[in-house]
Design a protein around this motif. Structure first.
Motif, short mmCIF file in Angstrom:
data_model
loop_
_atom_site.label_atom_id
_atom_site.label_comp_id
_atom_site.label_asym_id
_atom_site.label_seq_id
_atom_site.Cartn_x
_atom_site.Cartn_y
_atom_site.Cartn_z
N LYS A 97 -38.06 -54.30 -9.03
CA LYS A 97 -36.65 -54.50 -8.68
C LYS A 97 -36.47 -55.67 -7.70
O LYS A 97 -35.45 -56.35 -7.73
CB LYS A 97 -36.08 -53.21 -8.06
CG LYS A 97 -36.04 -52.04 -9.03
CD LYS A 97 -35.54 -50.79 -8.35
CE LYS A 97 -35.51 -49.61 -9.33
NZ LYS A 97 -35.06 -48.36 -8.67
N ARG A 98 -37.47 -55.87 -6.86
CA ARG A 98 -37.35 -56.93 -5.85
C ARG A 98 -37.93 -58.26 -6.32
O ARG A 98 -37.63 -59.30 -5.76
CB ARG A 98 -38.05 -56.50 -4.55
CG ARG A 98 -37.47 -55.25 -3.93
CD ARG A 98 -37.82 -55.13 -2.46
NE ARG A 98 -39.24 -55.09 -2.22
CZ ARG A 98 -39.96 -53.96 -2.19
NH1 ARG A 98 -39.36 -52.80 -2.41
NH2 ARG A 98 -41.25 -53.99 -1.95
N HIS A 99 -38.83 -58.20 -7.32
CA HIS A 99 -39.50 -59.43 -7.76
C HIS A 99 -39.32 -59.62 -9.26
O HIS A 99 -40.25 -60.05 -9.96
CB HIS A 99 -41.00 -59.36 -7.42
CG HIS A 99 -41.26 -59.21 -5.96
ND1 HIS A 99 -41.24 -60.27 -5.08
CD2 HIS A 99 -41.55 -58.10 -5.23
CE1 HIS A 99 -41.52 -59.82 -3.85
NE2 HIS A 99 -41.71 -58.51 -3.91
N ILE A 100 -38.14 -59.30 -9.75
CA ILE A 100 -37.90 -59.35 -11.18
C ILE A 100 -38.11 -60.74 -11.77
O ILE A 100 -38.50 -60.90 -12.92
CB ILE A 100 -36.46 -58.84 -11.51
CG1 ILE A 100 -36.28 -58.69 -13.01
CG2 ILE A 100 -35.42 -59.77 -10.90
CD1 ILE A 100 -37.14 -57.65 -13.64
N LYS A 101 -37.88 -61.78 -10.94
CA LYS A 101 -38.03 -63.15 -11.43
C LYS A 101 -39.32 -63.81 -10.96
O LYS A 101 -39.52 -65.00 -11.18
CB LYS A 101 -36.83 -63.99 -10.96
CG LYS A 101 -35.50 -63.53 -11.56
CD LYS A 101 -34.36 -64.44 -11.11
CE LYS A 101 -33.04 -63.98 -11.71
NZ LYS A 101 -31.91 -64.86 -11.28
N ALA A 102 -40.19 -63.03 -10.32
CA ALA A 102 -41.46 -63.59 -9.86
C ALA A 102 -42.30 -64.01 -11.05
O ALA A 102 -42.29 -63.34 -12.10
CB ALA A 102 -42.21 -62.58 -9.01
N PRO A 103 -43.04 -65.12 -10.93
CA PRO A 103 -43.84 -65.62 -12.07
C PRO A 103 -44.89 -64.59 -12.52
O PRO A 103 -45.73 -64.17 -11.74
CB PRO A 103 -44.51 -66.88 -11.50
CG PRO A 103 -44.46 -66.73 -10.02
CD PRO A 103 -43.21 -65.97 -9.72
N GLY A 104 -44.79 -64.19 -13.77
CA GLY A 104 -45.79 -63.31 -14.37
C GLY A 104 -45.62 -61.84 -14.07
O GLY A 104 -46.31 -61.00 -14.66
N PHE A 105 -44.69 -61.46 -13.17
CA PHE A 105 -44.61 -60.07 -12.75
C PHE A 105 -44.16 -59.13 -13.88
O PHE A 105 -44.77 -58.06 -14.07
CB PHE A 105 -43.69 -59.91 -11.54
CG PHE A 105 -44.01 -58.70 -10.72
CD1 PHE A 105 -45.01 -58.73 -9.76
CD2 PHE A 105 -43.34 -57.51 -10.93
CE1 PHE A 105 -45.32 -57.61 -9.02
CE2 PHE A 105 -43.63 -56.39 -10.20
CZ PHE A 105 -44.64 -56.44 -9.22
N PRO A 106 -43.12 -59.46 -14.64
CA PRO A 106 -42.75 -58.57 -15.76
C PRO A 106 -43.88 -58.37 -16.76
O PRO A 106 -44.08 -57.26 -17.27
CB PRO A 106 -41.56 -59.30 -16.40
CG PRO A 106 -40.99 -60.15 -15.30
CD PRO A 106 -42.18 -60.60 -14.51
#
Length: 523
Positions: free
Chosen positions: A312-321
């Motif tokens: 929820k906090r790092h939805i746009k972080a590289p590679g996280f999804p």
């Protein structure tokens, strides 16, 4: 004073597709008289408020040909496949209960005028029973294949099971027959009676997770009787949660692991009594299945408590999804592996072996004076000794502060605390004076908090190991190929977990300090 009549039988779940093979095997291998086939229609009675069920009693009237037989049974709340319960049967004139025939039964002092006036049919079973009379090693066993259904109102559910009832001889012969049959078709221990199935259908209970019921011990019990009650309940909880776990139920899997831990803790608590030649094999197999369920549970907790909040906090972080999807795939694989283990012959054999060991293991008939002395020892004296010993062991360690312990040392302390907690819960009914109850609740609260904090610290170590996979490698074909994305995501996970360690250590220290201040509730 005469003993109440008892029914001793072993119940096994059977796939309808295997019924013909089971009948053929029973007829060819054990021989004896020709099987007897009967149609049995049983109607169960209770009040709208289920007053009989609440008291652990079942009342049914069964039509057998042109006869009607009324049966009163006492529910075995700690069953694990083997049903050993009081049973009273009387022939009655028609399909309704005859309460004048309840004298000397469990219903005698239960049926008031209010209950009598409120009794009504609540569900029925319709069964086609084929019974084989088996002669095996000097024993006689009735093996009954039951096919049919249970019906409550407009709802119905199929029934297909094998009942092995002791007519004459040793109870262990029931298990010998069951193991021989399991080599022919897969069989599973049943922990629910037909009455249980009917009440579940009446209440519309599905195959969800089933939490553990409280263990109830009588002060009059011997140590042997107490251990068997505890062991039956743990094994029963394990088996009852199988259907939901095999359907992917995470809570059921968790409950199975708890049941395994409690059973292993009970064996440790009674080790001086039950440490026979089979005990080591039982413990090894229990450890095996615990390990088979572990990865799925670890990933459940990791995804729910770490990845989901972070996503929820790092939805746009590289590679996280992509990393989240990778761990979802790992969990799916872990559940598939766990289900394979639970469906395996090794697991089925484990449950049968454990049930047999609890009922008729070498420890129950040992000629050793020491073992016999432990078996007949009053459970109250044994409980006092074990609680004092385990409490002392926990109070006397660790030699350094909790913060200075390694993860392995903290885990050992957690196991000692967990064993004391389980013993405290199991022996609760033996210490009922108000002062004892207050002290027990205070000790149990501290033990639960200590276990929760140390357990969370152990989870952190597990999660860091899982997160290390992110930094080192991903699944073949994973879309997360950038080393930078891997390092960033792993760093986020490590950072979140490191931030919790200090807080958890502080909570563990507070719980341990509270435990040290509690007074023994068994004195």
């Amino acid at each position: 004073m005469s003993k109440e009549p008892r029914e001793i039988e072993l119940k096994l779940g059977l796939d309808p597709a295997d019924v013909r093979r089971v009948k053929r095997f029973l007829g060819r291998v054990f021989g004896g008289a020709a099987p007897v086939a009967r149609a049995l229609v049983s109607v169960y009675f209770d009040t709208p408020e289920l007053a009989l069920r609440t008291r652990g009693i079942s009342l049914r009237v069964r039509r057998v040909g042109r006869r009607y037989v009324q049966t009163v049974k006492v529910a075995d709340g700690q069953t694990a496949g083997i049903f050993d319960r009081p049973e009273w049967e009387h022939t009655v004139s028609g399909p309704d209960p005859d309460l004048s025939q309840t004298k000397g039964t469990a219903l005698e002092h239960v049926v008031s005028k209010r209950i009598s006036d409120s009794l009504r049919p609540i569900f029925q079973t319709s069964i086609r029973r084929t019974t084989f009379r088996l002669s095996h090693s000097g024993s006689q066993i009735d093996a009954s294949v039951d096919e049919g259904f249970v019906k409550a109102g407009k709802r119905r559910a199929p029934l297909c099971e094998l009942e092995l009832e002791r007519v004459r001889g040793e109870t262990e012969r029931l298990f010998s027959v069951a193991k021989a049959l399991d080599c022919v078709v897969p069989l599973r221990l049943c922990v629910k009676s037909k009455a249980d199935c009917g009440y579940e259908l009446l209440r519309r209970h599905g195959a969800g997770a089933e939490p553990a019921a409280a263990v109830h011990l009588l002060k009059s019990f011997t140590s042997e009787e107490a251990f068997r009650v505890i062991g039956r309940q743990c094994l029963g909880e394990l088996i009852r949660n199988e259907p939901s776990m095999l359907g992917g139920g995470g809570e059921a899997l968790h409950r199975m692991r708890i049941a395994l831990r409690r059973l292993r803790a009970a064996i440790a608590t009674f080790s001086r009594m039950v440490g026979d030649r089979h005990c080591a094999m039982i413990k090894a197999d229990l450890a095996w299945v615990t390990g088979e369920l572990g990865p799925a549970r670890d990933l459940d907790v990791f995804i729910a408590e770490v990845l989901t909040p972070l996503r929820k906090r790092h939805i746009k972080a590289p590679g996280f999804p992509e990393i989240c999807r990778d761990f979802e795939e790992r969990r799916t694989t872990a559940y598939r592996d766990a289900a394979t283990a639970i469906r395996s012959h090794r697991y089925r054999k484990l449950t049968l072996d454990t049930a047999e060991w609890l009922e008729t293991g070498p420890w129950t008939r040992s000629r050793s004076h020491f073992t016999h002395k432990q078996c007949v020892r009053p459970i109250l004296k044994y409980a006092v000794e074990q609680l004092a010993r385990r409490h002392r062991k926990l109070r006397n360690g660790p030699p350094v502060g909790l913060r200075d312990l390694s993860p392995v040392e903290r885990h050992k302390l957690r196991i000692r605390g967990k064993t004391l907690r389980y013993a405290t819960e199991c022996f609760a009914d033996l210490f009922t004076k108000p002062k004892s109850v207050r002290r027990r609740k205070a000790a149990l609260s501290a033990l639960k908090d200590l276990q929760a904090s140390l357990g969370a610290l152990n989870d952190v170590a597990t999660r860091e190991s899982l997160a290390a996979h992110v930094a080192l490698s991903m699944r073949r074909g994973s879309k997360v190929s950038s080393p930078l994305a891997k390092a960033f995501s792993a760093g986020v996970i490590f950072g979140e977990q490191d931030a919790r360690i200090a807080q958890l250590l502080e909570s563990a220290e507070r719980a341990y300090a509270r435990l040290l201040k509690t007074k023994p509730f068994w004195k």
